[in-house]
Write an enzyme that holds these catalytic residues in place. Structure first.
Site, PDB file in Angstrom:
ATOM      1  N   HIS A  71       1.158  -0.930  -0.030  1.00  0.00           N
ATOM      2  CA  HIS A  71      -0.365  -0.351   0.086  1.00  0.00           C
ATOM      3  C   HIS A  71       0.911   1.579  -0.165  1.00  0.00           C
ATOM      4  CE1 HIS A  71       1.295   0.013   3.889  1.00  0.00           C
ATOM      5  NE2 HIS A  71       0.976   0.828   4.648  1.00  0.00           N
TER       6      HIS A  71
HETATM    7  C1  UD1 Z   1      -1.948   5.629   6.409  1.00  0.00           C
HETATM    8  C2  UD1 Z   1      -0.620   5.967   6.741  1.00  0.00           C
HETATM    9  C3  UD1 Z   1       0.321   5.130   6.702  1.00  0.00           C
HETATM   10  C4  UD1 Z   1      -0.123   4.095   6.693  1.00  0.00           C
HETATM   11  C5  UD1 Z   1      -1.338   3.474   6.337  1.00  0.00           C
HETATM   12  C6  UD1 Z   1      -2.333   1.910   6.714  1.00  0.00           C
HETATM   13  C7  UD1 Z   1      -0.085   8.608   7.093  1.00  0.00           C
HETATM   14  C8  UD1 Z   1       1.009   9.184   6.697  1.00  0.00           C
HETATM   15  N1  UD1 Z   1      -0.276   6.930   6.355  1.00  0.00           N
HETATM   16  O1  UD1 Z   1      -1.807   5.461   4.672  1.00  0.00           O
HETATM   17  O2  UD1 Z   1       1.540   5.528   7.247  1.00  0.00           O
HETATM   18  O3  UD1 Z   1       0.405   2.565   6.922  1.00  0.00           O
HETATM   19  O4  UD1 Z   1      -2.500   4.664   6.431  1.00  0.00           O
HETATM   20  O5  UD1 Z   1      -3.098   2.155   5.849  1.00  0.00           O
HETATM   21  O6  UD1 Z   1      -0.334   8.517   7.290  1.00  0.00           O
HETATM   22  N2  UD1 Z   1      -9.076   5.194   1.514  1.00  0.00           N
HETATM   23  C9  UD1 Z   1     -10.019   4.589   1.915  1.00  0.00           C
HETATM   24  N3  UD1 Z   1     -11.331   4.371   3.359  1.00  0.00           N
HETATM   25  C10 UD1 Z   1     -10.561   4.543   4.031  1.00  0.00           C
HETATM   26  C11 UD1 Z   1      -9.204   4.876   3.922  1.00  0.00           C
HETATM   27  C12 UD1 Z   1      -8.664   5.849   2.857  1.00  0.00           C
HETATM   28  O7  UD1 Z   1     -11.154   3.964   1.200  1.00  0.00           O
HETATM   29  O8  UD1 Z   1     -11.216   4.520   5.055  1.00  0.00           O
HETATM   30  C13 UD1 Z   1      -8.202   5.279   0.664  1.00  0.00           C
HETATM   31  C14 UD1 Z   1      -8.920   6.782  -0.017  1.00  0.00           C
HETATM   32  O9  UD1 Z   1      -8.728   6.611  -1.109  1.00  0.00           O
HETATM   33  C15 UD1 Z   1      -7.232   7.590   0.695  1.00  0.00           C
HETATM   34  C16 UD1 Z   1      -6.341   6.632   0.331  1.00  0.00           C
HETATM   35  O10 UD1 Z   1      -7.080   5.061   0.517  1.00  0.00           O
HETATM   36  O11 UD1 Z   1      -7.251   8.545  -0.305  1.00  0.00           O
HETATM   37  C17 UD1 Z   1      -5.401   6.379   0.443  1.00  0.00           C
HETATM   38  O12 UD1 Z   1      -5.572   6.558   2.283  1.00  0.00           O
HETATM   39  P1  UD1 Z   1      -4.843   7.500   3.754  1.00  0.00           P
HETATM   40  O13 UD1 Z   1      -5.420   7.666   4.841  1.00  0.00           O
HETATM   41  O14 UD1 Z   1      -4.771   8.853   2.955  1.00  0.00           O
HETATM   42  O15 UD1 Z   1      -3.322   7.169   3.317  1.00  0.00           O
HETATM   43  P2  UD1 Z   1      -3.149   5.576   3.937  1.00  0.00           P
HETATM   44  O16 UD1 Z   1      -2.157   5.473   2.294  1.00  0.00           O
HETATM   45  O17 UD1 Z   1      -4.188   4.342   4.002  1.00  0.00           O
END
Ligand code: UD1
Length: 363
Positions: free
Chosen positions: A205
């Site tokens: 991820h």
């Molecule tokens: C975040 C953390 C990372 C951790 C990871 C675990 C930071 C900088 N990054 O990254 O350190 O390893 O979580 O998952 O804080 N999304 C959904 N549903 C959700 C949440 C997210 O669909 O419930 C999608 C959205 O499109 C979002 C993308 O995932 O834009 C990324 O989510 P985000 O919370 O920005 O970062 P992670 O990649 O999950």
């Protein structure tokens, strides 16, 4: 003593669960879960509250997805309002996500005492947003609770007074040891149609691996080559699924009979897949630790790790994508091995409660 436990994203929930349980049994402590709302899908959030036996959050700050600036800025602003409205005696932040840094900053500016659990980890790679979060958080927290000796050394090298540092161990292993019996009861292998030690598990991820079309396309090709050697089970993070779809790569994995794509899994089902696997291919931080604890070969698709102890005392190795098929073949041949890492013993939450009772309760 009012204690805010701040959690934002999936890997945080396994870290606050044992803390919440340990503080909730102390008459002098009132732990409260502050969910920033960074992760909000049922499968990325609520499911962990249900299975880890945590109550509904005291508040949910509703931050949601966004750029780093948006997530960090909104958390800072909204948690500051929460702190002013309902001031705790201690804030505990965990890990290295955006909320870890933002909540620490909000509390520090208001003079609320803060502890960082999982302090001192460093990848020395400033292209990782988490590395920036770690450094900011450790610079401003009052108490730095570290998992291992290398973390203490990193903090000392940054000139941090050792009086702020306490080595407490690895909190993830508390959750893992506590839930191991019920993890082994999970029926997820039957759902996938694979038996014990018949597959390798994949999780990816990190933006560095999945956000560019070129690197993700190349990784998909390499994973397909690996799947000729051993079936792959691959639960997809929402970010990874979205990128695979955007770059037109999802079908190549879906159409392969030996790649089993899955939705994001609850903690126990996921750990059951780890426990039953021949090897794990990952770019996660926590998975490097869990595999090391269980003695399962872990191939980390990154150029560095903030958890070097998983390499020196565990089962982890850093792997370039082009090396993956060979490294996987080696791992399948060499198999598991017993490991023992100091203070990865399921007693970290108890050490933290003792620290707070003896050192902070009287302040
Ligand atoms: C975040 C953390 C990372 C951790 C990871 C675990 C930071 C900088 N990054 O990254 O350190 O390893 O979580 O998952 O804080 N999304 C959904 N549903 C959700 C949440 C997210 O669909 O419930 C999608 C959205 O499109 C979002 C993308 O995932 O834009 C990324 O989510 P985000 O919370 O920005 O970062 P992670 O990649 O999950």
């Amino acid at each position: 003593m009012l204690i805010d436990l701040v959690a934002a994203a999936r890997p945080n929930f396994m870290k606050i669960a044992p803390l919440w349980k340990a503080f909730a049994t102390e008459s002098w402590a009132e732990p409260r879960i502050i969910h920033t709302g960074q992760h909000y899908d049922h499968a990325m959030s609520q499911v962990f509250f249900d299975e880890l036996g945590m109550p509904a959050p005291h508040v949910n700050l509703g931050i949601g997805s966004g750029s780093h600036g948006q997530q960090t800025g909104r958390t800072l602003e909204v948690y500051e309002q929460q702190l002013v409205r309902d001031r705790p005696d201690l804030v505990i932040v965990v890990g290295d996500v955006n909320a870890t840094a933002a909540a620490s900053l909000a509390a520090a500016k208001l003079g609320v005492k803060i502890a960082h659990l999982e302090a001192g980890l460093r990848s020395f790679d400033r292209t990782m947003p988490e590395e920036i979060n770690r450094k900011i958080t450790d610079a401003i927290c009052d108490y730095l609770w570290t998992p291992s000796e290398d973390a203490d050394a990193n903090l000392a090298n940054e000139g941090i007074d050792h009086a702020r540092v306490e080595r407490v161990g690895n909190i993830m292993i508390d959750t893992l040891t506590m839930l191991m019996p019920s993890i082994m009861q999970e029926k997820v292998l039957e759902t996938v149609g694979l038996g014990e030690r018949q597959y390798a598990l994949v999780t990816l991820h990190r933006p560095g691996n999945v956000d560019s079309a070129d690197s993700l396309a190349s990784l998909c090709g390499i994973l397909l080559r690996c799947s000729d050697m051993v079936p792959l089970v691959f639960p997809l993070h929402p970010r990874t699924r979205a990128k695979l779809q955007d770059f037109g790569l999802l079908a190549s994995l879906e159409n392969s009979a030996s790649v089993h794509l899955m939705p994001p899994l609850p903690y126990r089902a996921f750990m059951r897949l780890v426990a039953g696997s021949l090897a794990v291919i990952t770019d996660s931080g926590g998975v490097q630790e869990e595999t090391s604890f269980l003695g399962i070969p872990c191939l980390t698709l990154r150029q560095n790790t903030e958890r070097p102890i998983t390499i020196t005392l565990g089962t982890n190795q850093l792997v370039e994508p082009c090396q993956l098929p060979q490294k996987l073949e080696n791992a399948l041949t060499s198999g598991r091995r017993a490991t023992r890492i100091p203070l990865w013993d399921g007693k970290t939450a108890a050490r933290i409660v003792k620290f707070v009772r003896e050192r902070l309760l009287t302040l």
